[in-house]
Design a protein around this motif. Structure first.
Motif, PDB file in Angstrom:
ATOM      1  N   ARG A 437       0.833  -1.203   0.000  1.00  0.00           N
ATOM      2  CA  ARG A 437       0.000   0.000   0.000  1.00  0.00           C
ATOM      3  C   ARG A 437       0.872   1.259   0.000  1.00  0.00           C
ATOM      4  N   LYS A 438       1.980   1.223   0.721  1.00  0.00           N
ATOM      5  CA  LYS A 438       2.867   2.388   0.752  1.00  0.00           C
ATOM      6  C   LYS A 438       3.469   2.657  -0.624  1.00  0.00           C
ATOM      7  N   LEU A 439       3.729   1.617  -1.360  1.00  0.00           N
ATOM      8  CA  LEU A 439       4.393   1.740  -2.659  1.00  0.00           C
ATOM      9  C   LEU A 439       3.400   1.884  -3.813  1.00  0.00           C
ATOM     10  N   GLY A 440       2.124   1.900  -3.519  1.00  0.00           N
ATOM     11  CA  GLY A 440       1.121   2.057  -4.574  1.00  0.00           C
ATOM     12  C   GLY A 440       0.880   0.771  -5.351  1.00  0.00           C
ATOM     13  N   LEU A 441       1.185  -0.358  -4.760  1.00  0.00           N
ATOM     14  CA  LEU A 441       0.989  -1.661  -5.410  1.00  0.00           C
ATOM     15  C   LEU A 441      -0.302  -2.306  -4.917  1.00  0.00           C
ATOM     16  N   GLU A 442      -0.770  -3.295  -5.645  1.00  0.00           N
ATOM     17  CA  GLU A 442      -2.042  -3.926  -5.333  1.00  0.00           C
ATOM     18  C   GLU A 442      -1.950  -4.984  -4.216  1.00  0.00           C
ATOM     19  N   GLY A 443      -0.750  -5.415  -3.895  1.00  0.00           N
ATOM     20  CA  GLY A 443      -0.635  -6.398  -2.833  1.00  0.00           C
ATOM     21  C   GLY A 443       0.710  -7.101  -2.846  1.00  0.00           C
ATOM     22  N   PRO A 444       0.892  -8.078  -1.965  1.00  0.00           N
ATOM     23  CA  PRO A 444       2.172  -8.796  -1.865  1.00  0.00           C
ATOM     24  C   PRO A 444       2.592  -9.439  -3.183  1.00  0.00           C
ATOM     25  N   TRP A 445       1.619  -9.879  -3.962  1.00  0.00           N
ATOM     26  CA  TRP A 445       1.968 -10.529  -5.222  1.00  0.00           C
ATOM     27  C   TRP A 445       2.747  -9.585  -6.132  1.00  0.00           C
TER      28      TRP A 445
END
Length: 581
Positions: A437-445
């Motif tokens: 979330r901090k990096l603007g990604l959708e999740g761990p995947w």
């Protein structure tokens, strides 16, 4: 004749006592004055009674031996007491002749019985004379006095109840009689050896001499059974001592003795032992003992400590022989030839890993890949790694770079499960969802996907952090330089299964594969390799310096970065000049 009087010894026998004298047992012996055998009456002596006067001298009977075996009482008077004082009567000390010695009969004096039975009155109780012995078998001239033999103490009993006489020591004059001088014979059946029926006199008609013979035989039986009892006790004691000794020996061996160990390099039979990551000497020794390689854990630990490099044994699968000495086992495990460990380098794709597993297990090519595709969801993947579209390999990014034991006899699914579990464990050390979330990604995947791209393009730790920033800058919506396209050659090589450095623009632009980052915006559908810990750390902590471009100017080892397009073009010229283009 034995005198019985009041003293420290036994109580006197009163004429009223049914056992006093020889009055016959059960009508077996004739009464006084009757003929015991066939009506022939034996002559007997007459009693002489004198009036009781405690101050007057009392006559005493004296037996004079007669030729016919009869005794005639001769009265005489005892010494006169001193004037004015009554004569005090002391009981004479009993005399017990040797019952086995042959001695002539001596004249005996009947002793005066002083003291009444119940009333305390003094009464003279002379013996009633000598009677015939009904057990004498009728020999002429032989007449026994039952009170003149040692067997008369205690007074005679019926033949069926007689026992061997106990002859106490006669105290000297002036000494007191010790009633407890003679200890009682042990009567417990365990020590005497006498059972319920043994020791009883079965024949009441047996004579006294015969009774002694029988008792002698019984005594021998008692001794025999006592000997057996002692033998049993000795055996039990010996077994107990042996058991204690054995336990003591085992304790000594376990504490101070040498540990059990095999000798030599072992038999021809080989086994594969898997040593897990972080295993110590005791754990490794236990695995080797269970596999039959070494004889004891302590022997292996000692051998490992004795070897200067013993502590450097790494995790992996080892091919060893059964029945090896601990020292030889340690030396072989330190030899790389014994290791069956599969080491997965950082950034390697799953396809390469599958091929290596097939070779080590000795299974046909493609066996491990088929297991991976069919059983991916049962091999330990986390939930956030399942169900993604257009993914070329469901396990890509989860065959974590490390060393794994892989040897013949193992199953592909077991090997893959160890690798997936290791990846899940490493990824689980951080909260990838929050970091995404901090990096603007959708999740761990997507975090793992970024890490795989960084791993594929970067060469050093500095490269990784800068490369991670390049990825995030190109994914930004306001990126007008690449229009949110990553344009990574590594992603295109992944979809083709190659590792080419130079890729033609026509080929790139014509390939519609979702992993073609020259054609499609954003990240690839999934990881393109298996990132290591450094690449993952860089993906989570990228630089913030504005890096947008990069070029491997030397083609392989050196990567240079640029922030603007003009800087990037200069880097391309540098690369082309070095490459000869």
């Amino acid at each position: 004749m034995t005198e019985y009087g009041r003293g420290a010894g036994s109580e006197p026998w009163h004429p009223e006592d049914p056992l006093y004298g020889d009055q016959g047992w059960g009508a077996q012996q004739a009464a006084s004055g009757q003929a015991p055998h066939g009506g022939q009456q034996q002559p007997q002596h007459q009693q002489q009674y004198y009036p009781q006067d405690q101050y007057a001298p009392q006559p005493q009977e004296q037996y004079v031996p007669q030729p016919q075996g009869q005794y005639v009482p001769q009265p005489h008077y005892a010494e006169q007491p001193q004037q004015g004082y009554p004569q005090q009567q002391y009981p004479a000390q009993p005399h017990y002749p040797d019952q086995y010695a042959q001695q002539p009969q001596q004249p005996q004096q009947p002793q005066q019985y002083n003291g009444g039975w119940d009333t305390g009155q003094q009464a003279a109780m002379p013996y009633a004379g000598h009677q015939a012995d009904p057990y004498n078998d009728g020999y002429a001239g032989e007449s026994h006095d039952f009170y003149g033999t040692p067997e008369a103490y205690p007074p005679p009993q019926p033949p069926g109840q007689r026992q061997a006489p106990v002859v106490p020591e006669v105290p000297e004059q002036g000494q007191e009689w010790d009633a407890e001088a003679e200890p009682e014979e042990e009567k417990h059946p365990f020590f005497t050896g006498v059972g319920d029926s043994e020791g009883e006199d079965d024949d009441p008609r047996e004579s006294r001499r015969g009774g002694r013979d029988r008792r002698g035989k019984t005594k021998n039986k008692k001794k025999g059974k006592s000997g057996r009892a002692c033998l049993v006790l000795t055996v039990i004691f010996a077994v107990g001592v042996g058991g204690v000794g054995y336990v003591g020996y085992e304790f000594y061996q376990s504490k101070f003795g040498a540990a059990p160990d095999y000798v030599g390099e072992g038999s021809g039979e080989t086994v594969t032992v898997e040593v897990p990551t972080g295993a110590g000497g005791s754990e490794i020794g236990q695995l080797l003992k269970q596999a039959g390689v070494v004889k004891s854990i302590d022997a292996f630990v000692q051998a490992q400590n004795d070897n200067p490099k013993g502590k450097t044994i790494q995790a992996g699968a080892y091919t060893l022989k059964k029945g090896m000495s601990a020292a030889n086992a340690v030396a072989l495990m330190l030899n790389p030839s014994s290791r069956n460990a599969l080491i997965i380098p950082e950034g390697k794709r799953d396809a390469w890993v599958y091929e290596q597993i097939d070779k080590r297990l000795g299974v046909p090519d493609g066996t491990t890949k088929n297991v991976a595709f069919k059983s991916a969801d049962s091999l330990g993947l986390p939930d956030w790694a399942k169900g993604h579209k257009n993914v070329k390999d469901p396990l890509e990014g989860f065959l974590y770079p490390a060393s794994y034991p892989v040897a013949k006899g193992m199953k592909p699914e077991d090997v893959l499960r160890k690798m997936v579990n290791r990846a899940s464990s490493e990824y689980g050390k951080q909260d990838l969802a929050a970091e995404a979330r901090k990096l603007g990604l959708e999740g761990p995947w997507q975090v793992i996907t970024v890490a795989s791209l960084v791993q594929a393009e970067g060469k050093t730790h500095d490269d990784f952090t800068k490369m991670a920033e390049v990825v995030y800058n190109r994914l930004k919506p306001d990126n007008t330089q690449t229009n949110q396209k990553l344009q990574f050659d590594s992603a295109y090589n992944y979809l083709t299964g190659k590792s080419n450095i130079k890729i033609g623009l026509a080929e790139i632009n014509s390939n519609p594969d979702p992993y073609n980052t020259y054609k499609w915006r954003g990240l690839t559908p999934g990881p393109i390799g298996n990132p290591g810990s450094e690449a993952l750390a860089a993906a989570l902590s990228p630089t913030n310096e504005g890096w947008m471009y990069f070029v491997a100017t030397d083609g392989e080892q050196k990567t240079e970065f640029a922030k603007t397009l003009p800087e990037f073009n200069k880097l391309k010229e540098k690369f082309n000049g070095q490459s000869g283009q």
